[in-house]
Design a protein around this motif. Structure first.
Motif, PDB file in Angstrom:
ATOM      1  N   SER A   1       0.822  -1.214   0.000  1.00 24.37           N
ATOM      2  CA  SER A   1       0.000   0.000   0.000  1.00 24.37           C
ATOM      3  C   SER A   1       0.852   1.259   0.000  1.00 24.37           C
TER       4      SER A   1
ATOM      5  N   PRO B   1      -5.777   2.113   0.479  1.00 29.71           N
ATOM      6  CA  PRO B   1      -6.044   2.460  -0.921  1.00 29.71           C
ATOM      7  C   PRO B   1      -7.396   3.127  -1.130  1.00 29.71           C
ATOM      8  N   TRP B   2      -8.394   2.718  -0.404  1.00 24.07           N
ATOM      9  CA  TRP B   2      -9.727   3.295  -0.596  1.00 24.07           C
ATOM     10  C   TRP B   2      -9.850   4.664   0.057  1.00 24.07           C
TER      11      TRP B   2
ATOM     12  N   MET C   1      -7.652   6.850  -0.401  1.00 28.40           N
ATOM     13  CA  MET C   1      -7.117   7.767  -1.410  1.00 28.40           C
ATOM     14  C   MET C   1      -8.157   8.155  -2.459  1.00 28.40           C
TER      15      MET C   1
ATOM     16  N   ARG D   1      -1.611  11.920  -9.561  1.00 27.33           N
ATOM     17  CA  ARG D   1      -1.963  12.942  -8.590  1.00 27.33           C
ATOM     18  C   ARG D   1      -1.283  14.275  -8.912  1.00 27.33           C
TER      19      ARG D   1
ATOM     20  N   VAL E   1      -3.019  -1.733  -6.733  1.00 27.95           N
ATOM     21  CA  VAL E   1      -3.095  -1.664  -5.279  1.00 27.95           C
ATOM     22  C   VAL E   1      -4.462  -2.048  -4.722  1.00 27.95           C
TER      23      VAL E   1
ATOM     24  N   SER F   1       1.634  -0.282  -7.407  1.00 35.20           N
ATOM     25  CA  SER F   1       0.719   0.840  -7.234  1.00 35.20           C
ATOM     26  C   SER F   1      -0.408   0.823  -8.254  1.00 35.20           C
TER      27      SER F   1
ATOM     28  N   TRP G   1      -3.994   6.018  -7.796  1.00 38.19           N
ATOM     29  CA  TRP G   1      -3.121   5.705  -6.661  1.00 38.19           C
ATOM     30  C   TRP G   1      -1.654   6.000  -6.965  1.00 38.19           C
ATOM     31  N   GLN G   2      -1.341   6.447  -8.166  1.00 36.16           N
ATOM     32  CA  GLN G   2       0.053   6.716  -8.527  1.00 36.16           C
ATOM     33  C   GLN G   2       0.363   8.214  -8.398  1.00 36.16           C
TER      34      GLN G   2
ATOM     35  N   THR H   1      -7.745  -1.542 -12.903  1.00 41.68           N
ATOM     36  CA  THR H   1      -7.090  -0.236 -12.988  1.00 41.68           C
ATOM     37  C   THR H   1      -7.829   0.686 -13.942  1.00 41.68           C
TER      38      THR H   1
ATOM     39  N   MET I   1       1.982   3.641  -3.140  1.00 38.23           N
ATOM     40  CA  MET I   1       1.196   4.746  -3.682  1.00 38.23           C
ATOM     41  C   MET I   1       1.856   6.099  -3.440  1.00 38.23           C
TER      42      MET I   1
END
Length: 583
Positions: free
Chosen positions: A288, A340-341, A343, A514, A307, A304, A509-510, A545, A291
């Motif tokens: 995790s 992860p969730w 994010m 972001r 994830v 990632s 998540w990467q 993904t 990320m």
């Protein structure tokens, strides 16, 4: 004679017309008979009636002549003489008195002379005949007779106990040793309880008739009835056997099983398990944590990109940790599964639409997979969703020709094709019903990219189309450089807003994705608030993904997003409805 007994007396006197005599009772007759027997016994032994041990008189000598006393009577019977063959009460009293001259008639000595009646002398009557023994002549038993049937037993024997699921069925003849044993269902052997000292023991009951019959047949040399029965009767279980089987069945069913003692866990085995769980939980946390690492290395980009699978892998570890009470490992794994969730929690809420009048523009973006996508499928999807703009990445000349043959030009005329040659397979094709102006190719990217201005009514909307190098799991260093250039891209001539569309090979998540959000772009799925729209891999029933995206700035709104399967493509197509202000 009138047929009545002379001993008991008649209801009337002799044939003389006198008044009837009083009848004697059985007790008086029995007393007279006993007195006569005692006198006869004394006559045979010669014992004196008043002085035991002394002879009554010398043998051969007659007893003194003494007149017999008469019975006193009252009333009209006082003058009647007592007949010689019917002794009255006075005679019985005389015999009971034990006088020496009251001797039986059959004694060997001389008989005393009886006085004659004063009035109406009667001739002597014939001697009384010997009669059969009567019921009152039998001697009374000294002890009470045994009852014909045995005494009634206790309540448990008279009323058999019915089977219950709590106490079971008691064995025939058995009684609980105590109250506590009866509650537990325990029984002791059938033994007869000895009576108390102050209570007399009851007589044993007589054997049943069937037992007597069997004994008689056995003594006569004949086989008993039980031996002559057929084989079916001999094999039929008796009531006692059936009760025994029923008792065993209930005892097995309702027997209280003692719980086995819990074995103590081996401390060394528990320590090994705790170490393994702690190691697995650390690996999940590191997964995790990828990320937050901005790197183009496959060690970070691959984990990632997928994830969300951390949550699926964490479930068995959490369950095993809870069962074994490994709280530290369980807590660490739970954090790794929820991170992860956390994010992408913003994808559950939508953004407000831009103010003013809005115009709806539907955009369809398709990954051509180097010309492997099906042209008919793309054309049918564009018609079904009434797409205003169709953008195809990974285009080659074959796929462009097939799309024209399939009739995509009738749905949205072609506006331009960027870098598509005879050997090229990374081109970009644009089909739009809205006018596209200022279409130019962007420089500095590893793969073809373009930008232009879309005329939506009176609004000019900026449009940027890009496709990132590499793959979804291992894009490489060029991908990271192109993502940095894309964040700085700006479309000239757009006065309302802009949108960015294409195959970015990036997930929320990467860190590279972001970075686009920090530059002012927002994912259309995030703006719509309907959740993520995963597009890769298309062959999976549940893609993991979201590699294909459409991002908008603050000037454009999003009403809906959808992911659609396209035959032959490795990615799902993305359909986005944009809200463009017109005034």
């Amino acid at each position: 004679m009138d047929g009545r007994s002379s001993e008991r007396g008649s209801g009337r006197g002799p044939e003389t017309g006198t008044a009837p005599q009083t009848r004697k009772t059985r007790r008086e007759l029995r007393a007279e008979r006993e007195a006569a027997e005692r006198e006869a016994e004394r006559g045979r032994t010669g014992e004196h009636p008043t002085q035991p041990g002394q002879p009554a008189f010398t043998p051969g000598q007659a007893p003194p002549d003494r007149p017999q006393p008469e019975r006193q009577q009252t009333g009209p019977q006082s003058t009647q003489p007592v007949p010689q063959d019917r002794p009255g009460p006075s005679t019985a009293r005389a015999k009971r008195s034990g006088s020496w001259f009251d001797q039986p008639a059959d004694s060997s000595g001389p008989q005393p002379q009886q006085p004659q009646a004063r009035q109406n002398p009667q001739p002597p009557s014939a001697p009384a005949k010997k009669q059969a023994p009567r019921p009152w002549d039998e001697p009374e038993p000294q002890q009470p007779r045994a009852p014909e049937r045995p005494e009634r037993g206790p309540l448990e024997e008279r009323f058999p106990v019915r089977p219950t699921p709590f106490a079971g069925v008691r064995k025939p003849g058995n009684q609980p040793e105590s109250k506590a044993d009866g509650q537990r269902g325990g029984f002791r052997s059938a033994t007869r309880t000895s009576p108390k000292p102050d209570q007399p023991e009851a007589d044993e009951p007589a054997p049943p008739l069937a037992q007597i019959r069997e004994s008689a047949l056995r003594s006569a040399g004949m086989p008993p009835n039980s031996a002559r029965r057929d084989r079916g009767d001999r094999l039929r279980p008796s009531p006692d056997e059936e009760a025994e089987e029923l008792y065993d069945a209930f005892e097995d069913e309702y027997e209280e099983e003692e719980p086995e003692p819990r074995k103590q866990a081996d401390p060394r085995k528990r320590r090994r398990t705790a170490v393994w769980l702690f190691g697995v939980s650390l690996l999940l946390v590191l997964w995790s944590a990828t990320m937050f690492v901005d790197s183009a290395s496959p060690l970070f980009t691959l984990p990632s990109a997928i994830v969300p699978l951390v949550t699926i892998c964490s479930l068995p570890v959490i369950a095993f940790g809870l069962s074994g009470k490994h709280w530290v490992s369980t807590g660490i794994t739970a954090v790794a599964a929820l991170l992860p969730w956390a994010m992408v929690v913003g994808y559950a809420s939508s953004r407000d639409s831009p103010p003013g009048d809005l115009s709806m523009v539907r955009v369809l973006t398709v990954e051509g997979s180097h010309g492997a996508a099906d042209a008919d499928s793309i054309t049918e999807t564009a018609r079904e969703y009434a797409a205003d703009v169709v953008i195809v990445t990974g285009l080659n000349t074959t796929l462009a020709h097939d799309l024209t043959v399939a009739g995509l030009d009738q749905q949205a005329p072609a506006q331009g094709i960027v870098q598509v040659g005879s050997a090229g397979s990374n081109g970009i094709g644009i089909w739009s019903r809205l006018a596209v102006s200022d279409l130019t190719e962007l420089e500095g990217f590893s793969k073809p990219a373009a930008s232009g201005v879309l005329q939506a009514g009176s609004s000019r909307v900026g449009m940027t189309i890009a496709q990132m190098p590499g793959g979804t799991l291992m894009p490489g260093a060029a991908w990271r450089n192109d993502m940095s250039l894309l964040a700085q891209q700006n479309v000239e001539g757009a006065d309302t807003g802009s949108f960015l569309v294409g195959d970015l090979n990036a997930s929320p998540w990467q860190p590279a994705f972001r970075a686009l959000e920090k530059a002012g772009w927002e994912d259309a799925a995030d703006v719509a608030g309907k959740g993520l729209r995963p597009t890769w891999p298309a062959w999976s029933p549940l893609p993991v993904t979201p590699a294909d995206h459409l991002l908008v700035d603050q000037g454009i709104g999003v009403s809906s997003t959808a992911a659609v399967d396209i035959a032959g493509s490795s990615h799902r197509a993305l359909v986005v409805s944009l809200e463009v202000p017109t005034g």
